[in-house]
Scaffold this motif. Structure first.
Motif, PDB file in Angstrom:
ATOM      1  N   VAL A   5       0.914  -1.207   0.000  1.00 38.38           N
ATOM      2  CA  VAL A   5      -0.044  -0.015  -0.015  1.00 38.38           C
ATOM      3  C   VAL A   5       1.007   1.230  -0.058  1.00 38.38           C
ATOM      4  O   VAL A   5       0.647   2.232  -0.959  1.00 38.38           O
ATOM      5  N   LEU A   6       1.951   1.414   0.889  1.00 40.56           N
ATOM      6  CA  LEU A   6       2.906   2.409   1.013  1.00 40.56           C
ATOM      7  C   LEU A   6       3.501   2.758  -0.383  1.00 40.56           C
ATOM      8  O   LEU A   6       3.703   3.894  -0.927  1.00 40.56           O
ATOM      9  N   LEU A   7       4.008   1.669  -1.048  1.00 39.65           N
ATOM     10  CA  LEU A   7       4.468   1.672  -2.335  1.00 39.65           C
ATOM     11  C   LEU A   7       3.586   2.227  -3.535  1.00 39.65           C
ATOM     12  O   LEU A   7       4.156   3.544  -4.282  1.00 39.65           O
ATOM     13  N   PHE A   8       2.318   2.037  -3.386  1.00 43.34           N
ATOM     14  CA  PHE A   8       1.612   2.777  -4.283  1.00 43.34           C
ATOM     15  C   PHE A   8       1.401   4.348  -4.044  1.00 43.34           C
ATOM     16  O   PHE A   8       1.301   5.146  -4.764  1.00 43.34           O
ATOM     17  N   VAL A   9       1.103   4.344  -2.695  1.00 41.73           N
ATOM     18  CA  VAL A   9       1.088   5.898  -2.244  1.00 41.73           C
ATOM     19  C   VAL A   9       2.288   6.664  -2.462  1.00 41.73           C
ATOM     20  O   VAL A   9       2.123   7.842  -3.020  1.00 41.73           O
ATOM     21  N   ALA A  10       3.543   5.963  -2.254  1.00 45.21           N
ATOM     22  CA  ALA A  10       4.677   6.991  -2.530  1.00 45.21           C
ATOM     23  C   ALA A  10       4.896   6.891  -4.082  1.00 45.21           C
ATOM     24  O   ALA A  10       5.088   8.132  -4.481  1.00 45.21           O
ATOM     25  N   ALA A  11       4.483   6.042  -4.820  1.00 40.45           N
ATOM     26  CA  ALA A  11       4.361   5.917  -6.467  1.00 40.45           C
ATOM     27  C   ALA A  11       3.506   7.255  -6.993  1.00 40.45           C
ATOM     28  O   ALA A  11       3.814   8.068  -7.767  1.00 40.45           O
ATOM     29  N   GLY A  12       2.473   7.135  -6.262  1.00 38.67           N
ATOM     30  CA  GLY A  12       1.318   8.312  -6.433  1.00 38.67           C
ATOM     31  C   GLY A  12       1.650   9.660  -6.199  1.00 38.67           C
ATOM     32  O   GLY A  12       1.720  10.887  -6.922  1.00 38.67           O
ATOM     33  N   LEU A  13       2.264   9.842  -4.898  1.00 41.52           N
ATOM     34  CA  LEU A  13       2.689  11.000  -4.408  1.00 41.52           C
ATOM     35  C   LEU A  13       3.830  11.485  -5.244  1.00 41.52           C
ATOM     36  O   LEU A  13       3.950  12.854  -5.802  1.00 41.52           O
ATOM     37  N   TYR A  14       4.799  10.497  -5.810  1.00 45.98           N
ATOM     38  CA  TYR A  14       5.944  10.927  -6.446  1.00 45.98           C
ATOM     39  C   TYR A  14       5.323  11.626  -7.846  1.00 45.98           C
ATOM     40  O   TYR A  14       6.086  12.697  -8.149  1.00 45.98           O
ATOM     41  N   ARG A  15       4.453  10.835  -8.559  1.00 43.93           N
ATOM     42  CA  ARG A  15       3.947  11.308  -9.813  1.00 43.93           C
ATOM     43  C   ARG A  15       3.394  12.400  -9.617  1.00 43.93           C
ATOM     44  O   ARG A  15       3.736  13.494 -10.635  1.00 43.93           O
ATOM     45  N   ALA A  16       2.593  12.732  -8.689  1.00 48.32           N
ATOM     46  CA  ALA A  16       1.866  14.268  -8.404  1.00 48.32           C
ATOM     47  C   ALA A  16       3.045  15.369  -8.226  1.00 48.32           C
ATOM     48  O   ALA A  16       2.442  16.330  -8.578  1.00 48.32           O
ATOM     49  N   GLN A  17       3.915  14.832  -7.707  1.00 43.86           N
ATOM     50  CA  GLN A  17       4.897  15.953  -6.943  1.00 43.86           C
ATOM     51  C   GLN A  17       6.128  16.224  -7.819  1.00 43.86           C
ATOM     52  O   GLN A  17       7.091  16.823  -7.593  1.00 43.86           O
ATOM     53  N   ARG A  18       6.328  15.332  -8.858  1.00 45.06           N
ATOM     54  CA  ARG A  18       7.628  15.163  -9.718  1.00 45.06           C
ATOM     55  C   ARG A  18       8.282  16.455  -9.958  1.00 45.06           C
ATOM     56  O   ARG A  18       9.467  16.851 -10.059  1.00 45.06           O
ATOM     57  N   LEU A  19       7.199  17.479 -10.548  1.00 48.63           N
ATOM     58  CA  LEU A  19       7.972  18.701 -10.874  1.00 48.63           C
ATOM     59  C   LEU A  19       8.160  19.641  -9.795  1.00 48.63           C
ATOM     60  O   LEU A  19       9.308  20.285  -9.970  1.00 48.63           O
ATOM     61  N   ARG A  20       7.618  19.545  -8.909  1.00 49.30           N
ATOM     62  CA  ARG A  20       7.796  20.455  -7.622  1.00 49.30           C
ATOM     63  C   ARG A  20       9.120  19.868  -6.947  1.00 49.30           C
ATOM     64  O   ARG A  20      10.085  20.584  -6.510  1.00 49.30           O
ATOM     65  N   LEU A  21       9.416  18.328  -7.008  1.00 49.67           N
ATOM     66  CA  LEU A  21      10.832  17.950  -6.404  1.00 49.67           C
ATOM     67  C   LEU A  21      11.980  18.701  -7.109  1.00 49.67           C
ATOM     68  O   LEU A  21      12.901  18.707  -6.690  1.00 49.67           O
ATOM     69  N   VAL A  22      11.910  18.859  -8.505  1.00 54.79           N
ATOM     70  CA  VAL A  22      13.099  19.219  -9.324  1.00 54.79           C
ATOM     71  C   VAL A  22      13.391  20.616  -8.956  1.00 54.79           C
ATOM     72  O   VAL A  22      14.297  21.191  -9.258  1.00 54.79           O
ATOM     73  N   ALA A  23      12.277  21.327  -8.920  1.00 57.45           N
ATOM     74  CA  ALA A  23      12.505  22.885  -8.676  1.00 57.45           C
ATOM     75  C   ALA A  23      13.348  23.311  -7.858  1.00 57.45           C
ATOM     76  O   ALA A  23      13.380  22.875  -6.581  1.00 57.45           O
ATOM     77  N   ILE A  24      14.220  24.087  -7.786  1.00 58.61           N
ATOM     78  CA  ILE A  24      15.377  24.538  -7.036  1.00 58.61           C
ATOM     79  C   ILE A  24      14.672  25.575  -6.207  1.00 58.61           C
ATOM     80  O   ILE A  24      14.042  26.680  -6.780  1.00 58.61           O
TER      81      ILE A  24
END
Lengths: 261, 219
Positions: A242-261
């Protein structure tokens, strides 16, 4: 520039990051390699001294150092994977200027590094115990043991990614996540066998997935390890998936914010 | 050819969403050495980040059939505890230069940077100029079609500046540059196309002098 396939790029990036992370991890402090081995040794020596000298008894039926190491090293691995992944994006931010490098690569590279280091620590310490002190360090059910480790890595990986993404949005929570591991450590049955816990407390402790994982690992290492009712691998595996799916979903949703400096 | 199609880019700030570009469309033809000029805060660096793929647009498309470099002279990606050589090797691996190719590129950077034995010292012991030399050499070691230069040439001593300019002159027939600068002499020397960024709009000038004149009028 030769065009490369996405897979080739990811592979090259993860390899490069892994080498870089290992260097960074081992050279971070003076005698870096020594401290990595010393941490679990310190836990084990401290606890063994506490049990045998202060309380004047030994754990029934098992060699105390072997019993402790089978729990301490995997727990430290899960803790390190979690906490290092939490910082994976923040500490590699400047690298995302190279467009090939994505947060996911940094996360995977750190997982590989932490697992490799833990494997080395386990082999060196167990080898030392077996070779110099003559303890029985054989793993009685190796495949089961490896399977449980896969769940352990999956669980801590997913938790680390979730911590990382939450920590990027609310950095103040990172301190809280770090503190979380102290109670989890004491409640995970790393330092004591699960079956010594009174029946009134055990149902509460079994909420902790680490407890199931540590106990499962010990069940796989020792022959005739007593089964505790309510402690099994179903719960941690379910939580990990379940956590793996949550993590993957969160990552997908936030992937652009994570790169932003 | 680099083309922007209806690109919108905004940032979230404390005072609400701030739009840098709204529905921006333009096309940079092939073979142009572009000077991006404009006032501070006009959006030059944001445009550069979009071109370099460091940042993604809210909507719209950025299309290009050419390989675009990371911002030249970028030294933020260097890990302080690793040596210059190790950092260079890291980027080589990321960009898929293995074995013989990697040796060649490392040798090129070492030669270009001219920092002698410091190349094998941790990067955190470097001065700003030395970092810039390594970073600049690293960018030039790879053959991109288009180099993004964000005021990188303003650091370093006269010798280094001349060397950097010469390195670009040398590959002018194979590659182009997109230069962000406030130095008009540099624009005249290195560019043949001016893009003036102002208030989220872009004006293009094939004639460099006309572009500079328009820029001066803004001041």
């Amino acid at each position: 520039m030769q065009p490369r396939s996405s897979f080739a790029i990811t592979k090259a990036v993860i390899f490069a990051l892994t080498l870089r992370e290992i260097r960074g991890r081992l050279n971070a402090r003076r005698l870096g390699t020594f401290w990595i081995l010393f941490e679990p040794i310190a836990h084990v020596v401290g606890i063994v001294a506490f049990i045998t000298i202060i309380r004047g008894r030994s754990a029934p039926g098992y060699d105390v150092p072997v019993f402790l190491l089978t729990g301490v090293v995997p727990f430290l691995m899960m803790k390190n994977v979690c906490l290092k992944l939490m910082e994976a994006v923040a500490s590699n931010k400047s690298l995302f200027s190279y467009r090939q490098i994505k947060p996911f690569d940094a996360i995977v590279a750190r997982t590989i590094v932490e697992c490799t280091i833990s494997a080395c620590v386990y082999i060196i310490l167990m080898g030392g115990l077996g070779f110099f002190f003559g303890y029985d360090i054989a793993i009685s059910k190796p495949l089961e043991w490896l399977g449980i480790l896969v769940v352990a890595v999956m669980f801590s990986f997913s938790m680390g990614v979730v911590f990382c993404i939450i920590g990027e949005a609310v950095p103040e929570l990172k301190t809280f996540f770090r503190l979380l591991f102290l109670p989890l450590y004491f409640m995970a049955g790393v330092l004591y066998p699960v079956w010594v816990m009174p029946q009134t407390i055990l149902p509460w402790l079994t909420w902790n997935p680490f407890l199931h994982i540590i106990d499962g690992l010990r069940r796989a290492v020792f022959d005739h390890y007593p089964e505790t009712p309510g402690v099994n691998m179903y719960y941690p595996t379910a939580v990990a998936v379940v956590l793996l799916f949550v993590a993957a979903g969160l990552y997908r949703a936030q992937r652009l914010r994570l790169v932003a400096i | 050819m680099i083309e922007f199609k209806n690109v919108t880019k905004s940032y979230r700030t404390n005072i609400g969403r701030q739009y840098v570009f709204r529905d921006l469309s333009f096309r940079i033809p092939d073979g142009r050495n572009v000077a991006l000029i404009g006032r501070n805060g006009a959006g030059k660096s944001t445009l550069m980040r979009l071109l370099g793929g460091l940042d993604t647009a809210d909507s719209g498309k950025i299309i290009s059939d050419r390989s675009i470099s990371w911002p030249v002279g970028l030294s933020g990606g260097f890990q302080g505890s690793l040596t210059g050589r190790q950092n260079v090797k890291f980027i080589c691996r990321v960009y898929g230069a293995e074995d013989e190719q990697m040796r060649k590129k490392v040798a090129y950077v070492e030669d270009f940077a001219e920092i002698g034995k410091y190349f094998d010292q941790p990067v955190k012991t470097y001065s700003t100029g030395m970092r810039a030399r390594v970073a600049f050499g690293l960018s030039l070691a790879f053959d991109f079609d288009c180099y993004l230069v964000d005021e990188a040439m303003s650091v370093g001593d006269a010798h280094f500046k001349a060397k950097a300019a010469a390195a670009f002159q040398e590959r002018v027939d194979r590659a182009n540059i997109i230069l962000v600068t406030h130095g008009m002499n540099q624009v005249r020397k290195m560019c043949n196309f001016v893009m003036l960024v102002d208030h989220g709009h872009i004006e293009m000038f094939e004639d460099v002098e006309a572009g500079i004149a328009a820029y001066m009028k803004l001041m």
